[in-house]
Design an enzyme around this catalytic site. Structure first.
Site, short mmCIF file in Angstrom:
data_model
loop_
_atom_site.label_atom_id
_atom_site.label_comp_id
_atom_site.label_asym_id
_atom_site.label_seq_id
_atom_site.Cartn_x
_atom_site.Cartn_y
_atom_site.Cartn_z
N ASP A 189 38.04 39.32 32.08
CA ASP A 189 37.14 40.47 32.00
C ASP A 189 36.14 40.34 30.85
O ASP A 189 35.98 41.27 30.03
CB ASP A 189 37.96 41.77 31.79
CG ASP A 189 39.13 41.88 32.74
OD1 ASP A 189 38.98 41.49 33.91
OD2 ASP A 189 40.20 42.36 32.31
N GLU A 355 36.10 47.19 41.46
CA GLU A 355 36.16 47.52 40.03
C GLU A 355 35.06 46.75 39.29
O GLU A 355 34.20 46.12 39.91
CB GLU A 355 37.52 47.10 39.47
CG GLU A 355 37.81 45.60 39.65
CD GLU A 355 39.29 45.25 39.47
OE1 GLU A 355 40.13 46.15 39.38
OE2 GLU A 355 39.59 44.04 39.47
#
Ligand code: FUB
Length: 465
Positions: A189, A355
């Site tokens: 991420d 997401e």
């Protein structure tokens, strides 16, 4: 007995505050990370290598076969249990770990036991430039060879033990022909951003079962090649009263002369929801302090999980908070960056959205990007839409980053985009399953160029090793 290794003298000053000094341990210089081989001191020409799942020391020469050279090559990364120590990942992706005092090559399960068993702390070896390795969780034991096998034996002061437990880190027998991950180790991420002339990277620390990492780290670079690790910038347990786990997918933005870190965290009290918080610092490398003493967005307040925050600041200075999992939300932030009008929250979920919302602007076009599928799925991928304002409406344009199986690249997603100063040169940072043996909780950060067609559409990114 399980407790933290103590190697204060080895560590960058950044880690010093969190560890206890131990006068019993001799100092050793920090080790270089990346691909290396480990040569025995008293059996020069023999190197730590794997055979049938066990580690030992065996001869390797320039005439050895390619597989033998690969088996004697390890990537040195910050320790899975502590960035103050080190872990060793073989070219097949397995890690050196001790079990029943034997040193073996096994896949990272992400459990605390595995991560501790696979972490070793260096102390000075018996000759200059050599090194011995103390177990992270059994600091009275060291790595040593015995009958050419590698063991974790109780430390002894004999000359024989010292020699058997001393190694030299050499050039790798199997040289890397690829650029490798952006930073060594398991991270995901990546929020890559730039403050002035310096790039900052804020990832999730990976390698934990169920992504349970409790803390965030920061890295900086002026050339996107050489990175400085700044250590822990926010540790949920001690630093945030309402969360102590699941330090996922941070985003950092500069505003009002300060730095705001948006993050998600699992509740300290046992409920399984993730809340979204905001922390603040006077420095991009922290330390960050919880700005509110409570979540900015509580789990369950909006559809989907309250995770994967991202803040985009428009040319007029207005900042927008994006977040979501399953549903994508956006809201203008108030000037304090730590509050918003709940009535202004919009849900802008595009088709395919899972997401990892990310927004940037180029030539008046607003690019809204996201990740599709599950991060544990090799088909995790990045798609985008375009619009004429930070709030949309957005028109889906398609997928621009996906797996590349011919290079063993899987699970490419949860990205960020940054522009080089004074140019139209753009980069995309993203994670992939660690190559070669990673998965959805053992991921690594990669960087590639992001380019545009003449009509402003994003060209497909070819992920590179
Ligand atoms: O790293 C934990 C979670 O995995 C992130 O929040 C998601 O975006 C996925 O990458």
């Amino acid at each position: 007995m399980r407790h933290r290794g103590r190697v204060l003298a080895l560590l960058p000053a950044l880690f010093a505050a969190t560890l206890q000094p131990s006068p019993a341990r001799a100092a050793a210089a920090p080790l270089p990370t990346g691909a290396h081989s480990l040569e025995s001191l008293n059996f020069p020409g023999r190197y730590v290598r794997q055979a049938d799942g066990l580690a030992g020391i065996a001869p390797v020469t320039s005439a050895s076969g390619a597989q033998d050279k690969k088996d004697a090559t390890f990537t040195v990364i910050p320790g899975l249990a502590s960035p103050a120590c080190y872990s060793f990942q073989a070219t097949n992706g397995l890690f050196l770990r001790h079990r029943d005092w034997r040193v073996r090559l096994e896949a990272n399960t992400g459990t605390p036991t595995f991560r501790q068993d696979a972490t070793f702390c260096p102390t000075e070896g018996s000759t200059t430039g050599s090194v011995t390795f103390t177990s992270y969780n059994y600091p009275d034991r060291r790595l040593r060879h015995r009958d050419f096998g590698l063991w974790l034996d109780p430390n002894e002061s004999t000359a024989q033990f010292k020699a058997d437990s001393t190694f030299r880190l050499t050039e790798p027998w199997s040289p890397k022909t690829t650029k490798g991950p952006l930073i060594p180790g398991l991270y995901a991420d990546p929020h890559l951003t730039r403050f002035g002339g310096t790039y900052y990277l804020y990832p999730t620390t990976d390698g934990y079962a169920s992504w349970a990492s409790p803390s965030y780290q920061a890295f900086s670079s002026t050339d996107l090649v050489h990175w400085t690790a700044h250590g822990t910038i926010l540790d949920l347990g001690p630093d945030v009263s309402w969360a102590d786990n699941s330090a996922w997918a941070p985003a950092v933005v500069a505003k009002n002369g300060r730095y705001y870190l948006y993050f998600s965290g699992g509740a300290a009290t046992g409920d399984t929801g993730k809340h979204l918080g905001v922390a603040v610092s006077d420095s991009p490398t922290g330390p960050f302090h919880d700005a509110l003493g409570k979540p900015l967005i509580r789990s369950g307040s909006y559809a989907g999980q309250a995770i994967d925050p991202m803040v985009f600041t428009d040319t007029d200075g207005r900042s927008y908070l994006y977040w979501g999992n399953g549903s994508a939300h956006v809201v203008p932030l108030n000037a304090d960056m730590t509050s918003f009008d709940p009535a202004a929250v919009r849900t802008i979920t595009p088709s395919g959205y899972r997401e990892a919302s990310f927004v940037f602007e180029r030539n008046g076009v607003y690019y809204f990007m996201w990740s599709e599928n599950d991060t544990r799925d090799e088909n995790y991928q990045v798609a985008y839409a375009t619009g004429t304002s930070p709030l949309g409406p957005f028109t889906r344009r398609g997928v621009i980053l996906q797996k590349r199986l011919e290079d063993g690249i899987k699970g490419t997603g949860h990205h960020s985009v940054v522009k080089a100063p004074d140019s139209d040169t753009w980069y995309i940072a993203y994670h992939r399953f660690a190559v070669p043996a990673g998965n959805g909780t053992n991921r690594e950060v990669a960087l590639d160029r992001l380019t545009f067609a003449a009509d402003g559409s994003i060209n497909p990114v070819v992920p590179t090793l």
